[in-house]
Motif scaffolding. Sequence first.
Motif, PDB file in Angstrom:
ATOM      1  N   PRO A  26       0.857  -1.129   0.037  1.00  0.00           N
ATOM      2  CA  PRO A  26      -0.148   0.035  -0.122  1.00  0.00           C
ATOM      3  C   PRO A  26       1.029   1.293   0.151  1.00  0.00           C
ATOM      4  O   PRO A  26       0.351   2.427  -0.555  1.00  0.00           O
ATOM      5  CB  PRO A  26      -0.767  -0.192   1.344  1.00  0.00           C
TER       6      PRO A  26
ATOM      7  N   ASP B 161      -3.695  -3.057   0.334  1.00  0.00           N
ATOM      8  CA  ASP B 161      -3.960  -3.597   1.907  1.00  0.00           C
ATOM      9  C   ASP B 161      -4.083  -5.261   2.160  1.00  0.00           C
ATOM     10  O   ASP B 161      -3.323  -5.901   2.875  1.00  0.00           O
ATOM     11  CB  ASP B 161      -5.026  -3.029   2.679  1.00  0.00           C
ATOM     12  N   GLU B 162      -5.189  -5.690   1.351  1.00  0.00           N
ATOM     13  CA  GLU B 162      -5.521  -7.218   1.396  1.00  0.00           C
ATOM     14  C   GLU B 162      -4.196  -8.028   0.874  1.00  0.00           C
ATOM     15  O   GLU B 162      -4.022  -9.165   1.378  1.00  0.00           O
ATOM     16  CB  GLU B 162      -6.870  -7.471   0.981  1.00  0.00           C
TER      17      GLU B 162
ATOM     18  N   SER C  44      -1.448  -7.218   0.050  1.00  0.00           N
ATOM     19  CA  SER C  44      -0.091  -7.101   0.468  1.00  0.00           C
ATOM     20  C   SER C  44      -0.062  -8.115   2.071  1.00  0.00           C
ATOM     21  O   SER C  44       1.052  -8.850   2.180  1.00  0.00           O
ATOM     22  CB  SER C  44       0.266  -5.690   0.841  1.00  0.00           C
ATOM     23  N   ALA C  45      -0.952  -7.834   2.708  1.00  0.00           N
ATOM     24  CA  ALA C  45      -1.099  -8.843   3.954  1.00  0.00           C
ATOM     25  C   ALA C  45      -1.180 -10.289   3.531  1.00  0.00           C
ATOM     26  O   ALA C  45      -0.540 -11.338   4.310  1.00  0.00           O
ATOM     27  CB  ALA C  45      -2.447  -8.485   4.503  1.00  0.00           C
TER      28      ALA C  45
END
Lengths: 275, 571
Positions: free
Chosen positions: A147, A162-163, A165-166
């Motif tokens: 992000p 965000d998702e 990458s996580a």
Amino acid sequence: MWNRSKLYAAAKILNGALRPRPYLAQVFYPLPPPRRVCSEDSLFHRDSKIFDGSLHHFHLFRIARCTIYSGSPYSTSPGHGDGLVCWKCGEPAPLAGPFLSCVSCRAVQPVDSSVDYFQIFGQERRYELKGENLERIYKEWQKKLHPDLVHSKSEKEKSYADEQSARVIDAYRTLSEPLSRALYLLQLAGILVDEENTIGDPELLAEMMDVREAIEEASDQKTLKEIQSQIRRKHQEWSKSFKDAFDKRDFDFAIIATQRMRYYERAIEEIVKKL
Amino acid sequence: MADEIYTVAYDSETSADERAKPVPADIAIGIDIGTSKCSFAIWNGAEVEVLQNTQIQSTIPSHVLFKDEMPPEGFSYEVPRSGAEILSGSDAFNMKRLIGRVDTDPVVKSSKMLPFMVQTFGIGQIPLIAVPVNNVWRSTTPEEVLAIFLAELKENAEHKLKRPIRKAVLTVPISFSRLQLTRIEQACAMAGIHVFRLMPEPTAVALLYAQQQQQQIIHENMGSGMEKVALIFSMGAGFCDVAITITAGGVSQIKALLGIPVGGEDMLQNIIHYLFPDFGSLEKMKSNRLLRIAVQNAIHELSSQTSVEVKVDLRDGKIKSRSLTRVEFEEVNHKVFVKCEKLIAQCLLDARLTAEDLSDVILVGGCSSVPKIRSLVLSLCKKEDSYDGIDPLEASVRGAATEGAIASGASDASGSLDLLTIQVTTTSLGIRVDGGDFVPIIRRNTSVPVRKEMVFTTANDDQAEALVVVYEGESRRAEENIILGYFKITGIPSGPRGSAEVGICMDVDTSNVLRVYGGAHLLRTQQAVSPFLEVRMPMADIGQGWSVQALVKIYGSTMDLAATPPNEVQK
Ligand SMILES: [Zn+2]
């Protein structure tokens, strides 16, 4: 004077718009999630006093019975169906490899939970990894998905970043450790690993007692290092046993192997702390 | 080991011309608020420039002076201009050590030796701080003092840059709790500064290190993006922090972070107490200040000398004089050094690395010049010498300014801003279950962004509501950790205890914002009963330990969550 609620009021409205309500997402949830998997996250491994006095303490080994689902109702995205195209420019997904970001416009794509962790790292769904270059691929993905690198783009894309990458972080962590990789493989096969079975294994219990005593009595570094290398060897043996059992689809034995691996990993941690 | 070079680029198809676009107008400045000194810096389009204040100092003492006149706009404080003003006895400092701490905190208790009033009741509330102004003790708060200071910094920077400053990246100690970080944000808001990001101090240094490694590879046209592992040891007046970073091709992964509120201030107080045991009463404020300054200078001189004469002219006809050797200094502060050693050893353990894995050791902060600190860090890391490419006193602020530029979207033709740092969480985040146990959902040292979910169950039969109390910390007992907030999940389907499922999800984004989601599931499905509740934490002005005591008193265990359902349900 300032007022914190005033300060965050604007941000809160923004966040509300940014994150789709989780309960909506799960309606579209594409895969039946695996039931009751055990995960390292549910262990107090930092505090596990595995070599404390009585057998009584061994219950700390056990998984606190929390379930972690591989996909989650908190995911903002329903996942893809057939005919993947970029949500932003309409470019079709590449024929090979996971579609996490668009080759054409570089837009981060929504999480597709049908893509498993092995696929993200270009690996076959097997215990033994090929190439061992997880770290490099991990960083390559982060350069495309993190992000912090998604500047002045839409809030929608930021939440995808965000998702994704996580998820890549979790995939990297899961695949890089032998035990979590083994548990993940079992999870993909829909199998519950219940840590309580460990206690019922008298052979392992006896061994745990022996090792505990040996570590307690070890007075010098040399002895500790010897114990450590013995345990490392055993860990490798059981890791190999897991691989063979899993390849043969002998899941019962594979589960026993993961319990052994977990125990040896904890023992090694205890030794490292004492070294 | 990486076998090819890889670099971060936002968009490799843009040409160097396009990438050398002008500096964004509202680029965030970097601020390092130290316990004893502050500095600020900004990316000027080509490099980081450390700004000087109007007195041409690049660091400014972290003091705020209280004046007795009350101007109409209500401001009656300023940053002292000279040593004489610092000695006037109406200033407050060390606020970074006090901010967001309650009066049961050992750090607050040790602040009793400071030459201003810190009143405590030992009840887990914010202490009262006051300074004498014209024979009256005027109360203030750490946030207020910090805000005044930041406002002054902001004004200085605006004067220098000839543009308004709105955004800033600040460095913070690793050991700061989320409550303390919120207080910093509040102080910034009071000063009219929007916090773009709060960076743990050594990760700002890690960013500089990554930048230098990357530039070196580009410069020397080396064909391999070799991985470099660095341990960063940062010790200033108030805090000691350790970080381990692995960097290659401009991408850095922080492996482990660990910090404690121990620093030069502790060494100073130990030495003052050792040399002048009768020191420390509030009545003799002015002489106390003189003593502090004299001992501070003596400790500084001990970095290059093996013994020193501490001479204090108390300006009332009395002169105090004592000699102090480096050996004495090291003996008196033995405990501080042991704490530093433990910190480094634990951080290596957390990163699952050994001293042999380290490519470089970087020492920064005011205490990095203390010979004993240097020798203990180097010997633990099995290194002959430390990395010398980074200025130990400017590292933190330069890193913050670099992050400010990157986060503001600035880019640089030479690629020196094409950097990515993957940060980790500094504390474990979890909830209270089974009447008082702490179950971590996101563990310490987890890479962000992260989103983790755990499913819990009810502790009582036909329990319709569940209380979710969120904590951060490492203790297995919830009460020993720091409470961040609480909320209630309602509409749980009725059934015997252990049958219902309650999902708790925690999310930390790259700006370190924590959101907690919770909701009940329909029995044996993952279908939500009703929309999930989303709560941003920490909740505003949460009353620390008191809230939990009140909740327990009123609700007992009727709304408890359990981690372990009874066996019969586990089929
Ligand atoms: Zn596209």
